[in-house]
Structures are given as C-alpha cells and as structure tokens.
Design an enzyme around this catalytic site. Structure first.
Site, PDB file in Angstrom:
ATOM      1  N   HIS A  88       0.960  -0.761   0.225  1.00  0.00           N
ATOM      2  CA  HIS A  88      -0.105  -0.393  -0.225  1.00  0.00           C
ATOM      3  C   HIS A  88       1.141   1.535  -0.440  1.00  0.00           C
ATOM      4  O   HIS A  88       1.991   0.882   0.659  1.00  0.00           O
ATOM      5  CB  HIS A  88      -0.885  -0.250   1.184  1.00  0.00           C
ATOM      6  CG  HIS A  88      -1.553  -0.627   1.154  1.00  0.00           C
ATOM      7  ND1 HIS A  88      -1.676  -2.290   2.055  1.00  0.00           N
ATOM      8  CD2 HIS A  88      -3.619  -1.479   0.955  1.00  0.00           C
ATOM      9  CE1 HIS A  88      -2.395  -2.941   1.472  1.00  0.00           C
ATOM     10  NE2 HIS A  88      -3.838  -2.177   1.103  1.00  0.00           N
ATOM     11  N   ASN A  89       0.310   2.264  -0.935  1.00  0.00           N
ATOM     12  CA  ASN A  89       1.233   3.595  -0.685  1.00  0.00           C
ATOM     13  C   ASN A  89       0.219   4.506  -1.148  1.00  0.00           C
ATOM     14  O   ASN A  89      -0.343   4.945  -1.748  1.00  0.00           O
ATOM     15  CB  ASN A  89       2.880   3.110  -2.196  1.00  0.00           C
ATOM     16  CG  ASN A  89       3.340   4.618  -2.242  1.00  0.00           C
ATOM     17  OD1 ASN A  89       3.150   5.061  -0.983  1.00  0.00           O
ATOM     18  ND2 ASN A  89       3.892   4.579  -2.835  1.00  0.00           N
TER      19      ASN A  89
END
Length: 332
Positions: A101-102
C-alpha cells in the site's frame, strides 16, 4: 472509466463474496444455493462485477494471508516529501515487491506506505535502504505493537453500511510451524488469484500437480494454522461509493490504549485498529482506518470516538491519491 451500477442481486453477492468463499470445488454453486439462483446466473453476475475493463467493483478474488504467521515482518512508514518530489518518490517506493500500500495523505508526513520483508531480513534496514533510494527524505517507521481489528466488508445493500471483520485479531501463537517448501509452493500459486469460473481452484490444482480436494484440504489446514485468514473478494472502495479514506491517529497514553481501542473497534466504519510505536515528533499511539461515504461522515465517526473515549488529541489524515494497493506476494 464508467463504474457499473450494481442491481439488488449484485449487491447481495458482493456482500457474500467479501466474507469467505466456500472451500469447495464449486464455491459459486454453494453461493447460488444460498441465494436461490442457478449457478450460471450467479457466475454471470460475478463476471460482470469482476470485469476490470468495464469499471468493475471487484478488485480481485483471492487468499488473504496473515503476514506475521507466514514469518514476515512489516511496518508502516511515513515520509516527509517536498511537494514537487512526491510523484517520483512514490514511483520508486512502488517498485519494491514488499510494498503493498502506498498513499498520499494530507499532512506534513505526506507519503505513507506499508513494507513487509521475510524474517531473514531486518525490516528497519530495508526501510532505510528504500527511503534512501527514493530520495533520503525524513521518515518514521511505525511498526504495529498490537492489532485490535483488521478487515472490512463494504455493505452495499440498503441500510447495510460497513460490517466488521476479524475484530480482536489474536497474535499468531508462539511455536507456529513455519511454511515448508510445499506450503510455499501452494501459497505462491494461490496468490495468483482465481478466475470466475465454475471450478476456480482447478487451474491451481493442476499447476501444483495435486487434486482439487488435496488443494482444498491444504487451504483448510492453512486456515486452522493461522496462515490463511480467508479467501474472499476485495472491492474497489471508491467505485463502491466509499469515497473517504481517513487514517485517524490518536494520542493515547499506553495505559489507556486497550480502552480506547475497544471504543473504536465497536464502530463498523473502523476497518483497522493498531497500536504503534511513538516518537517525540509523533506522539500518536493508536491508529484507526475509517471508511465512509464522504469526509463529513469520517469526521463524525472520529468525533464519536473522541467523545466516547475522552481523547481530545487526534488528527485525521485523509488519503488524496492511491499510488499502490496490492496483495503482498509471499515467497516470490
């Protein structure tokens, strides 16, 4: 891309698919029996919902493994990036296979990503190396100390709202047998995901040179060992109408964390709740992810937690851009 508008049958199927796919050779037949429809009609609906070229609501259907139980170490990382460098920094971070996730968030610490590595690697060294390669900007590594709640089902039927999943997650027991090479082969194959066909596990079983029943039995055992949480659909939140994603962080004394977490975990809009490490320049010990239809609803949920728990020092970091959201590929 035009997002599909689900009908009543679609919405009911989406709720069921987020729970746990039946571990049978024909799982959609089992779902069809539950909803009282022919299997082929159920498959038609799910294929329509899972066709990414048409603005599908289903991101993917696949296994949700437990990172710690599989022997991986993970952390949440906040980076303070100059505004004109955010896009390039995010691109470098996305290239690491351990980043699942970013997000860009509204805060001084404006780039947030999760990183997981095998236990044979030092997680903090991995963080420093990656952030260094991405520009060497100031960063905080915020590993979870405890997990109180993880997972969410998006309610799509009238009046459903969000439903909680796996509140009060237990820490994997000590002495848990680590996956052997055969287990790793099964994990690698299953995490490819499945096709929306009558017998979705047949292809994986063939690739592993085992029968479907052998594969399904392995999956049942993986659940009992804590490696596999569930096999389920993950939806595109925004396409499903949940437009606000707020990470609410709370300044809570350690002796009150359990009490405040219990208040937050009762609310279905809170999908994740963790206790994390703190720093002199980051005093927030409790993290809650809030999913809602809009920002005002997110803020209302946070105010409710604040009022019921008696915690006044908190902040909501709204996500403004998703750079990466993908299942971690274990033992790749």
């Amino acid at each position: 891309m035009v997002t599909l508008t689900p009908d009543a049958i679609d919405r009911h199927l989406l709720v069921l698919l987020q729970r746990d796919l039946p571990l049978t050779a024909r799982p959609y037949a089992a779902i069809a029996e539950e909803v009282g429809l022919p299997e082929d009609e159920v498959l038609t609906h799910i294929r329509r919902l899972g066709d990414g070229r048409r603005g599908s609501l289903i991101r993917e259907i696949g296994p949700i493994f437990d990172t710690r139980a599989l022997g991986y170490r993970s952390t949440l990382v906040a980076v303070e990036v100059p505004e004109d460098r955010v896009e390039g920094t995010a691109a470098v971070i996305n290239g690491h296979p351990g980043v699942s996730h970013n997000y860009r968030r509204e805060h001084q610490w404006n780039l947030w990503f999760t990183l997981a590595v095998p236990s044979t690697e030092d997680i903090e060294t991995a963080v420093k190396t990656l952030v260094g390669a991405a520009g060497g900007f100031p960063h905080l590594s915020l590993p979870a100390l405890r997990t109180f709640k993880i997972g969410v089902r998006l309610g799509l039927e009238s009046g459903d709202g969000l439903e909680e999943v796996e509140a009060g997650v237990a820490t994997p027991p000590n002495g848990l047998r680590p996956p052997n090479e055969r287990d790793k082969a099964f994990i690698r194959e299953l995490q490819r995901g499945i096709e929306i066909v009558a017998e979705p596990f047949a292809q994986a079983a063939q690739a592993l040179a085992v029968s479907q029943e052998e594969l399904l039995q392995w999956m049942r055992e993986a659940k009992s060992r804590g490696w596999l949480r569930r096999f389920a659909a993950v939806l595109h939140h925004r396409r499903a109408g949940y437009l606000a994603n707020g990470m609410a962080v709370w300044e809570v004394p350690r002796e009150r964390v359990d009490e405040v977490a219990a208040v937050a975990c009762r609310l279905p809009q809170v999908s994740h709740c963790y206790e994390r490490v703190t720093y002199p320049n980051w005093p927030y010990s409790l993290f809650t992810m809030i999913h809602a239809l809009n920002r005002e609803e997110c803020q209302a949920v946070a105010r409710r937690i604040s009022g019921e728990a008696g915690v006044r020092e908190y902040s909501i970091l709204f996500g403004t851009k998703e750079y990466k959201k993908a299942r971690l590929k274990y033992f790749a």
